[in-house]
Write an enzyme that holds these catalytic residues in place. Structure first.
Site, PDB file in Angstrom:
ATOM      1  N   ASP A 454       0.822  -1.222   0.000  1.00 37.38           N
ATOM      2  CA  ASP A 454       0.000   0.000   0.000  1.00 37.38           C
ATOM      3  C   ASP A 454       0.848   1.261   0.000  1.00 37.38           C
ATOM      4  OD1 ASP A 454       0.822  -0.504   2.565  1.00 37.38           O
ATOM      5  OD2 ASP A 454      -1.132  -0.304   3.497  1.00 37.38           O
TER       6      ASP A 454
HETATM    7  C1  LAN Z   1       3.559  -0.987  10.133  1.00 34.87           C
HETATM    8  C2  LAN Z   1       3.346   0.429   9.803  1.00 34.87           C
HETATM    9  C3  LAN Z   1       2.644   0.702   8.520  1.00 34.87           C
HETATM   10  C4  LAN Z   1       1.726  -0.417   8.103  1.00 34.87           C
HETATM   11  C5  LAN Z   1       0.749  -0.018   6.978  1.00 34.87           C
HETATM   12  C6  LAN Z   1       1.431   0.556   5.754  1.00 34.87           C
HETATM   13  C7  LAN Z   1      -0.211   1.060   7.492  1.00 34.87           C
HETATM   14  C8  LAN Z   1      -0.069  -1.245   6.619  1.00 34.87           C
HETATM   15  O1  LAN Z   1      -1.078  -0.925   5.698  1.00 34.87           O
HETATM   16  C9  LAN Z   1       0.809  -2.398   6.200  1.00 34.87           C
HETATM   17  C10 LAN Z   1       1.736  -2.806   7.343  1.00 34.87           C
HETATM   18  C11 LAN Z   1       2.614  -1.655   7.878  1.00 34.87           C
HETATM   19  C12 LAN Z   1       3.759  -1.439   6.912  1.00 34.87           C
HETATM   20  C13 LAN Z   1       3.241  -1.995   9.224  1.00 34.87           C
HETATM   21  C14 LAN Z   1       3.605  -3.389   9.565  1.00 34.87           C
HETATM   22  C15 LAN Z   1       4.047  -3.684  11.005  1.00 34.87           C
HETATM   23  C16 LAN Z   1       4.826  -2.541  11.628  1.00 34.87           C
HETATM   24  C17 LAN Z   1       6.104  -2.325  10.826  1.00 34.87           C
HETATM   25  C18 LAN Z   1       3.934  -1.292  11.553  1.00 34.87           C
HETATM   26  C19 LAN Z   1       2.613  -1.431  12.281  1.00 34.87           C
HETATM   27  C20 LAN Z   1       4.754  -0.301  12.343  1.00 34.87           C
HETATM   28  C21 LAN Z   1       5.398  -1.130  13.473  1.00 34.87           C
HETATM   29  C22 LAN Z   1       5.188  -2.614  13.121  1.00 34.87           C
HETATM   30  C23 LAN Z   1       6.385  -3.461  13.557  1.00 34.87           C
HETATM   31  C24 LAN Z   1       6.075  -4.927  13.379  1.00 34.87           C
HETATM   32  C25 LAN Z   1       6.736  -3.131  15.008  1.00 34.87           C
HETATM   33  C26 LAN Z   1       7.869  -3.908  15.581  1.00 34.87           C
HETATM   34  C27 LAN Z   1       7.333  -5.051  16.322  1.00 34.87           C
HETATM   35  C28 LAN Z   1       7.469  -6.338  15.981  1.00 34.87           C
HETATM   36  C29 LAN Z   1       6.427  -7.292  16.368  1.00 34.87           C
HETATM   37  C30 LAN Z   1       8.621  -6.840  15.211  1.00 34.87           C
END
Ligand code: LAN
Length: 729
Positions: A454
């Site tokens: 996305d």
């Molecule tokens: C994110 C942030 C953005 C998010 C969107 C783009 C909004 C979504 O549509 C797809 C997934 C994604 C890229 C995403 C995946 C997981 C993330 C990276 C996070 C929520 C931000 C933090 C999270 C990450 C896994 C945090 C670290 C923790 C662990 C369990 C490794």
């Protein structure tokens, strides 16, 4: 095996009132990177951006006119946003929320020799401030995220972080935390990621963990459902360095006085009396989100039997291979790594493999700051190295829909320059089982370089809209085609789009999920949000470029994606949001793509009518919508205890307006709430937490309040010919 081999003096005690001077913090940017610097001797004034995040910008500075029409309110929002843009062209922001990130970094700092470069003193002081601010009220301790009740995971880990940072055990914040922790049974019942970090600190025993065998990485990828390369990218990139550290049992020195002290503070029983092998599945009930499946338990017991007999040469081979994969990850991402968890873990791997004087370790030290964010409540570690692309792409789209980009030529040109620079120009050079990256846009910046479906689509959309509005072309058609290639590489078999990659593993892998606190982490899934963005990205390409490139495949991908979205709609008309709180978020996305891709209208589409009915049924008395983060946990609508939220209200309005919901009075009531809540300077106050991942952990998107209301107001003004703010009597 010992980590911190150098003999270091004890960490000096940190006084309870230790604070830095707020007026000496500056946000620095470079080509989409961002980090905070503390310059106690600086004479220059801070920028509006610095002052905003430090809580120093006046809500009413008397410079903006009180809006007469809805467009006036939109202009004020844009005026405020323009003040916050960075010189890199992107919008920067805080991205905290999770409460398990700081401890990993602080432990990594401690066990790798406490380098001042890795974590300067000003940072350490403000990390302590942040943890003090974020104590759960009124009893103390910490949860898994800032709004969560106290858990063992949050409390034990942040307690350790505070102690490492020099807060004495008799400080009231520590006393409260210990009391909470002990009332929950002490640290023995900490979830597995906590068991891991405590073992690195030598405050837990490696025998109390289920194994993390590095040998999995040696298995063939083809036809093998359990190869880690098939897991969700975050899961495999966390377990990769974990398997190195686990295989080598890397821990701090046992005779370290702090280690000894923590051993006596974290538990309700004497440390030496704990039966470690009985702790593998012991997780405190308040922490557990995923019930332990008996299949999972059996599988982990079998893996435990392997661990007891594993061969040394195979393990050495596997560890070498894993080390190389960690290096590859560092090299692919300019040492930023996928996220804050594997960043901290890779620091430890690098220290052990190369030493603290190596170039690789230095490169790691220099990029820690990209994750750290300073604000009025102190310093936190962000969930990623920023949300640069994500925020910028939405601001650009909101401004374009508001038809004001040409009124802000400098802002717009800089934003376009950032979008241009941010596109990833090459595939990851080193093997880590990555999806195509060339042509993609990431969530944060190009240097981090991870494809997200996305983000690619939103980056593409924003670029094409802005290029068209400004009549300038910075991103060539060839590069647009690259991004189309990325998107066309991503549909799953069900037609939907996942986050970083296509689904590679079987659903039953979820039963092996060892992280008791996160749901849906073992593999990718199709999400309505990611699917919608991808549909709209492909449609923008068709609209603005339309050069015949892969036309049939684009049409087919859109068609199949819409089918997925329709199938994903619940009986009550809603969609569950996996990345935002919650049904207003996913509902907004889904409605956008249904309307855009099928030409459906409220009159013609049963699905749209049901979607609108769901939203309207949850509108509040005051005209707004307000969802609690709990909705993400339980999968049902949950009202926000503090009432309507501007971000939920904006999503609901964007959705209803796009669907062509016929009753203007319903919409106007929501619009009025946004108008009432707008501050004289064009911004909004911070409300409840906006985002989520893995169902159980929330994450802050504080910029959302600055641009989603603006976007909704702009759409309303466009639809209803810019009505006055106060209707004439
Ligand atoms: C994110 C942030 C953005 C998010 C969107 C783009 C909004 C979504 O549509 C797809 C997934 C994604 C890229 C995403 C995946 C997981 C993330 C990276 C996070 C929520 C931000 C933090 C999270 C990450 C896994 C945090 C670290 C923790 C662990 C369990 C490794």
């Amino acid at each position: 095996r010992v980590l911190r081999t150098t003999h270091l003096p004890p960490v000096p005690e940190m006084p309870a009132d230790a604070r830095t001077e707020r007026s000496k913090w500056f946000l620095c940017v470079d080509d989409g990177r961002q980090w905070w610097e503390y310059r106690p001797d600086a004479k220059e004034p801070q920028s509006d951006l610095d002052r905003f995040w430090l809580g120093q910008v006046a809500e009413d500075d008397g410079t903006l006119p009180a809006p007469q029409t809805v467009t006036g309110a939109v202009r004020n929002s844009m005026q405020f946003l323009a003040r916050l843009q960075t010189e890199s062209g992107h919008w920067a922001g805080e991205y905290g929320g999770p409460m398990f990130l700081i401890p990993g970094l602080v432990i990594a700092w401690y066990v790798t020799g406490r380098s001042e470069t890795l974590l300067p003193q000003a940072y350490r002081i403000e990390l302590v401030q942040y943890l003090r601010h974020r104590e759960v009220q009124p009893n103390g301790g910490w949860g898994i995220h800032i709004e969560s009740p106290a858990t063992v995971f949050g409390t034990a880990l942040n307690y350790v972080a505070l102690r490492i940072l020099g807060v004495p055990a008799h400080d009231p914040v520590c006393e409260r935390a210990r009391k909470v922790l002990h009332s929950l049974g002490g640290a023995t019942g900490i979830p597995s990621w906590g068991k891991f970090w405590l073992s690195v600190m030598n405050c837990y025993d490696w025998n109390g963990l289920n194994p993390i065998p590095p040998e999995l990485w040696l298995l063939p990828y083809t036809a093998n459902p359990i190869h880690p390369g098939r897991m969700w990218v975050h899961t495999r990139m966390v377990y990769l360095p974990m398997s190195y550290i686990y295989a080598r049992r890397l821990s701090a020195e046992a005779h370290d006085p702090l280690v000894q002290a923590l051993r006596s503070e974290l538990y309700v029983e004497p440390f030496d009396s704990i039966k470690w092998s009985a702790q593998k599945f012991n997780v405190c009930a308040v922490d557990r989100y995923i019930p332990q499946s008996s299949f999972g338990k059996l599988a982990w017991t079998v893996i435990g039997m392997y661990e007891a007999v594993h061969s040394t040469w195979l393990r050495d081979w596997a560890v070498d291979h894993v080390r190389q994969l960690c290096f590859n990850e560092d090299d692919n991402t300019e040492f930023l790594d996928l996220g804050p968890v594997n960043k901290a873990l890779n620091i430890i791997v690098t220290y052990h493999a190369c030493g603290a004087d190596s170039d690789r370790f230095r490169a790691h030290e220099r990029t820690v700051a990209d994750f750290m964010w300073m604000a009025d409540d102190g310093m936190r570690m962000n969930g990623t190295n920023g949300s640069q692309l994500w925020d910028t792409a939405f601001i650009v789209q909101a401004a374009t829909e508001a038809q004001i980009v040409t009124e802000y030529p400098d802002t717009s040109a800089r934003a376009l320059a950032f979008l241009d620079a941010c596109q990833i120009k090459r595939d990851a050079p080193f093997e880590t089982y990555r999806q195509q990256a060339k042509g993609a846009w990431p969530f944060s910046n190009r240097q981090q370089s991870y494809t997200v479906s996305d983000c690619t689509a939103e980056g593409l959309k924003a670029t094409l809209m802005l290029q068209s509005a400004l009549g300038s072309k910075r991103v060539s058609d060839r590069r647009v085609q690259d991004s189309v290639d990325v998107l066309l590489s991503m549909p799953n078999r069900d037609g939907g789009f996942a986050s970083y990659e296509i689904i590679r593993g079987p659903t039953w892998l979820e039963a092996l999920n060892p992280a008791e606190v996160f749901g849906k982490i073992m593999i990718e899934y199709s999400y309505p949000e990611c699917t919608t963005s991808s549909v709209l990205g492909l449609m923008a390409y068709t609209k603005y470029i339309n050069d015949g490139y892969r036309t049939k495949e684009v049409a087919r991908a859109i068609h199949r994606a819409v089918k997925f979205i329709l199938k994903d709609q619940r009986k009550d008309g809603s969609w569950y949001g996996a990345w935002g709180v919650c049904f207003t978020y996913a509902g907004w996305f889904a409605i956008e793509s249904l309307v855009a891709a099928t030409g459906a209208t409220y009159a013609t589409s049963d699905s749209l009518r049901r979607a609108c009915a769901f939203l309207v049924a949850h509108q509040r008395e005051d005209g707004g919508w307000g969802e609690s983060y709990k909705a993400c946990e339980v999968g049902e609508w949950v009202e926000h205890p503090q009432g309507s939220q501007v971000v939920n209200t904006a999503w609901a309005l964007l959705a209803l307006l796009r669907a062509g919901y016929p009753d203007e009075t319903v919409i106007r009531k929501g619009v009025d709430l946004l108008l009432r809540r707008q501050l004289p300077n064009g911004s909004y106050r911070q409300e409840g937490i906006e985002g989520v991942f893995n169902k159980n952990c929330m994450i802050s998107y504080p910029n959302y309040k600055l641009y989603f209301p603006m976007w909704a107001l702009a759409r309303y003004a466009n639809t209803y010919k810019d009505p006055k703010v106060v209707e004439d009597a």
